[in-house]
Design a protein around this motif. Structure first.
Motif, PDB file in Angstrom:
ATOM      1  N   ILE A  46       0.841  -1.202   0.000  1.00 54.94           N
ATOM      2  CA  ILE A  46       0.000   0.000   0.000  1.00 54.94           C
ATOM      3  C   ILE A  46       0.873   1.248   0.000  1.00 54.94           C
ATOM      4  CG2 ILE A  46      -1.660   1.335   1.352  1.00 54.94           C
ATOM      5  CD1 ILE A  46      -2.768  -1.424   2.282  1.00 54.94           C
ATOM      6  N   SER A  47       1.907   1.264   0.800  1.00 54.45           N
ATOM      7  CA  SER A  47       2.802   2.421   0.849  1.00 54.45           C
ATOM      8  C   SER A  47       3.516   2.612  -0.479  1.00 54.45           C
ATOM      9  CB  SER A  47       3.828   2.275   1.967  1.00 54.45           C
ATOM     10  OG  SER A  47       3.193   2.335   3.214  1.00 54.45           O
ATOM     11  N   MET A  48       3.950   1.531  -1.086  1.00 53.86           N
ATOM     12  CA  MET A  48       4.616   1.639  -2.382  1.00 53.86           C
ATOM     13  C   MET A  48       3.654   2.212  -3.426  1.00 53.86           C
ATOM     14  SD  MET A  48       7.039  -1.742  -2.559  1.00 53.86           S
ATOM     15  CE  MET A  48       7.352  -1.483  -4.288  1.00 53.86           C
ATOM     16  N   LEU A  49       2.418   1.740  -3.449  1.00 54.55           N
ATOM     17  CA  LEU A  49       1.428   2.243  -4.393  1.00 54.55           C
ATOM     18  C   LEU A  49       1.133   3.718  -4.123  1.00 54.55           C
ATOM     19  CD1 LEU A  49      -0.559   1.781  -6.693  1.00 54.55           C
ATOM     20  CD2 LEU A  49      -2.194   0.946  -4.994  1.00 54.55           C
ATOM     21  N   PHE A  50       0.972   4.078  -2.862  1.00 50.37           N
ATOM     22  CA  PHE A  50       0.718   5.464  -2.493  1.00 50.37           C
ATOM     23  C   PHE A  50       1.840   6.370  -2.982  1.00 50.37           C
ATOM     24  CE2 PHE A  50       1.229   8.990   0.520  1.00 50.37           C
ATOM     25  CZ  PHE A  50      -0.009   9.604   0.378  1.00 50.37           C
ATOM     26  N   ASP A  51       3.097   5.970  -2.744  1.00 57.56           N
ATOM     27  CA  ASP A  51       4.233   6.775  -3.183  1.00 57.56           C
ATOM     28  C   ASP A  51       4.298   6.865  -4.708  1.00 57.56           C
ATOM     29  OD1 ASP A  51       5.061   7.425  -0.642  1.00 57.56           O
ATOM     30  OD2 ASP A  51       6.509   5.788  -0.515  1.00 57.56           O
ATOM     31  N   ALA A  52       4.001   5.769  -5.403  1.00 55.18           N
ATOM     32  CA  ALA A  52       4.027   5.770  -6.864  1.00 55.18           C
ATOM     33  C   ALA A  52       2.990   6.737  -7.426  1.00 55.18           C
ATOM     34  CB  ALA A  52       3.789   4.361  -7.403  1.00 55.18           C
ATOM     35  N   VAL A  53       1.803   6.733  -6.856  1.00 59.32           N
ATOM     36  CA  VAL A  53       0.744   7.631  -7.319  1.00 59.32           C
ATOM     37  C   VAL A  53       1.094   9.075  -6.977  1.00 59.32           C
ATOM     38  CG1 VAL A  53      -1.669   8.291  -6.974  1.00 59.32           C
ATOM     39  CG2 VAL A  53      -1.066   5.894  -7.276  1.00 59.32           C
ATOM     40  N   ARG A  54       1.649   9.304  -5.812  1.00 58.02           N
ATOM     41  CA  ARG A  54       1.996  10.664  -5.387  1.00 58.02           C
ATOM     42  C   ARG A  54       3.109  11.248  -6.258  1.00 58.02           C
ATOM     43  NH1 ARG A  54       3.783  11.488   0.660  1.00 58.02           N
ATOM     44  NH2 ARG A  54       5.309  10.008  -0.077  1.00 58.02           N
ATOM     45  N   ARG A  55       4.106  10.448  -6.632  1.00 57.24           N
ATOM     46  CA  ARG A  55       5.229  10.991  -7.405  1.00 57.24           C
ATOM     47  C   ARG A  55       4.943  11.069  -8.890  1.00 57.24           C
ATOM     48  NH1 ARG A  55       8.386   7.365 -10.113  1.00 57.24           N
ATOM     49  NH2 ARG A  55      10.343   8.506 -10.034  1.00 57.24           N
ATOM     50  N   ASN A  56       3.910  10.329  -9.375  1.00 56.22           N
ATOM     51  CA  ASN A  56       3.601  10.337 -10.802  1.00 56.22           C
ATOM     52  C   ASN A  56       2.093  10.115 -10.978  1.00 56.22           C
ATOM     53  OD1 ASN A  56       3.585  10.091 -13.579  1.00 56.22           O
ATOM     54  ND2 ASN A  56       4.879   8.288 -13.649  1.00 56.22           N
ATOM     55  N   PRO A  57       1.273  11.092 -10.570  1.00 55.41           N
ATOM     56  CA  PRO A  57      -0.178  10.886 -10.536  1.00 55.41           C
ATOM     57  C   PRO A  57      -0.826  10.602 -11.889  1.00 55.41           C
ATOM     58  CG  PRO A  57       0.355  13.179 -10.101  1.00 55.41           C
ATOM     59  CD  PRO A  57       1.651  12.428 -10.130  1.00 55.41           C
ATOM     60  N   GLU A  58      -0.217  11.059 -12.969  1.00 56.51           N
ATOM     61  CA  GLU A  58      -0.784  10.809 -14.296  1.00 56.51           C
ATOM     62  C   GLU A  58      -0.235   9.542 -14.934  1.00 56.51           C
ATOM     63  OE1 GLU A  58      -0.106  14.421 -16.417  1.00 56.51           O
ATOM     64  OE2 GLU A  58      -1.504  15.541 -15.170  1.00 56.51           O
ATOM     65  N   HIS A  59       0.597   8.822 -14.211  1.00 53.96           N
ATOM     66  CA  HIS A  59       1.201   7.565 -14.656  1.00 53.96           C
ATOM     67  C   HIS A  59       1.911   7.738 -16.005  1.00 53.96           C
ATOM     68  CE1 HIS A  59       1.953   3.367 -14.218  1.00 53.96           C
ATOM     69  NE2 HIS A  59       1.414   3.080 -15.366  1.00 53.96           N
ATOM     70  N   ARG A  60       2.703   8.807 -16.093  1.00 54.50           N
ATOM     71  CA  ARG A  60       3.478   9.055 -17.299  1.00 54.50           C
ATOM     72  C   ARG A  60       4.646   8.097 -17.367  1.00 54.50           C
ATOM     73  NH1 ARG A  60       4.454  15.324 -16.806  1.00 54.50           N
ATOM     74  NH2 ARG A  60       5.778  14.906 -18.596  1.00 54.50           N
ATOM     75  N   ALA A  61       5.174   7.885 -18.543  1.00 53.41           N
ATOM     76  CA  ALA A  61       6.293   6.959 -18.748  1.00 53.41           C
ATOM     77  C   ALA A  61       7.490   7.393 -17.906  1.00 53.41           C
ATOM     78  CB  ALA A  61       6.667   6.900 -20.220  1.00 53.41           C
ATOM     79  N   GLU A  62       8.064   6.453 -17.188  1.00 56.78           N
ATOM     80  CA  GLU A  62       9.172   6.753 -16.277  1.00 56.78           C
ATOM     81  C   GLU A  62      10.365   7.350 -17.021  1.00 56.78           C
ATOM     82  OE1 GLU A  62      10.730   7.140 -12.466  1.00 56.78           O
ATOM     83  OE2 GLU A  62       8.698   6.585 -13.048  1.00 56.78           O
ATOM     84  N   ALA A  63      10.703   6.813 -18.183  1.00 55.97           N
ATOM     85  CA  ALA A  63      11.834   7.353 -18.944  1.00 55.97           C
ATOM     86  C   ALA A  63      11.585   8.815 -19.313  1.00 55.97           C
ATOM     87  CB  ALA A  63      12.085   6.515 -20.198  1.00 55.97           C
ATOM     88  N   THR A  64      10.365   9.130 -19.687  1.00 56.87           N
ATOM     89  CA  THR A  64      10.023  10.497 -20.073  1.00 56.87           C
ATOM     90  C   THR A  64      10.229  11.466 -18.925  1.00 56.87           C
ATOM     91  OG1 THR A  64       8.387   9.684 -21.656  1.00 56.87           O
ATOM     92  CG2 THR A  64       8.156  11.972 -20.945  1.00 56.87           C
ATOM     93  N   ILE A  65       9.695  11.127 -17.761  1.00 59.25           N
ATOM     94  CA  ILE A  65       9.786  12.058 -16.636  1.00 59.25           C
ATOM     95  C   ILE A  65      11.191  12.105 -16.040  1.00 59.25           C
ATOM     96  CG2 ILE A  65       7.315  11.964 -16.166  1.00 59.25           C
ATOM     97  CD1 ILE A  65       7.850  10.149 -13.785  1.00 59.25           C
ATOM     98  N   GLN A  66      11.905  10.986 -16.073  1.00 53.35           N
ATOM     99  CA  GLN A  66      13.267  10.980 -15.549  1.00 53.35           C
ATOM    100  C   GLN A  66      14.189  11.823 -16.414  1.00 53.35           C
ATOM    101  OE1 GLN A  66      14.765   9.750 -12.731  1.00 53.35           O
ATOM    102  NE2 GLN A  66      12.668   9.400 -12.058  1.00 53.35           N
TER     103      GLN A  66
END
Length: 117
Positions: A46-66
């Motif tokens: 749950i914490s991992m999911l919460f952090d993932a949503v908080r840091r990338n709420p639109e679920h954009r491609a990780e390579a793009t945002i990095q």
């Protein structure tokens, strides 16, 4: 934590409170081991999911945002590509200092959502 005899509450500032329910006096090490066990068994996903949503709420491609963050931060140049980031990520070998404060901030908060102020 109740099963172990403790009241446990996480506070909005990230701190937590833990108090014995029945007046038992165990060591802090024992109480902490109960908390770790509970976290491992019930909270980790749950914490991992919460952090993932908080840091990338639109679920954009990780390579793009990095890559965009690394470029904005001056860690890499404009010629650094998403393909290169994916390759370096897969090998866990980066052509930049991956533990620099700027690169660490991009890894944790690539969209700059946590440190807006």
């Amino acid at each position: 934590m109740r099963a172990h005899g403790y009241r446990y509450a996480e506070l909005s500032d990230g701190a937590a409170e833990m108090d014995p329910l029945y007046g038992q006096h165990e060591t802090i090490e024992q109480a902490t081991s109960y908390r770790r066990d509970c976290s491992r068994r019930y909270d980790h996903g749950i914490s991992m999911l919460f952090d993932a949503v908080r840091r990338n709420p639109e679920h954009r491609a990780e390579a793009t945002i990095q890559v965009a963050c690394l470029q904005r931060s001056g860690v890499v140049g404009a010629d650094y590509t998403q393909r290169r980031w994916r390759s370096e990520q897969a090998d866990d070998r980066f052509s930049f200092e991956q533990w620099s404060p700027e690169a660490t901030r991009c890894r944790i908060d690539p969209l700059g959502l946590r440190w807006q102020g």
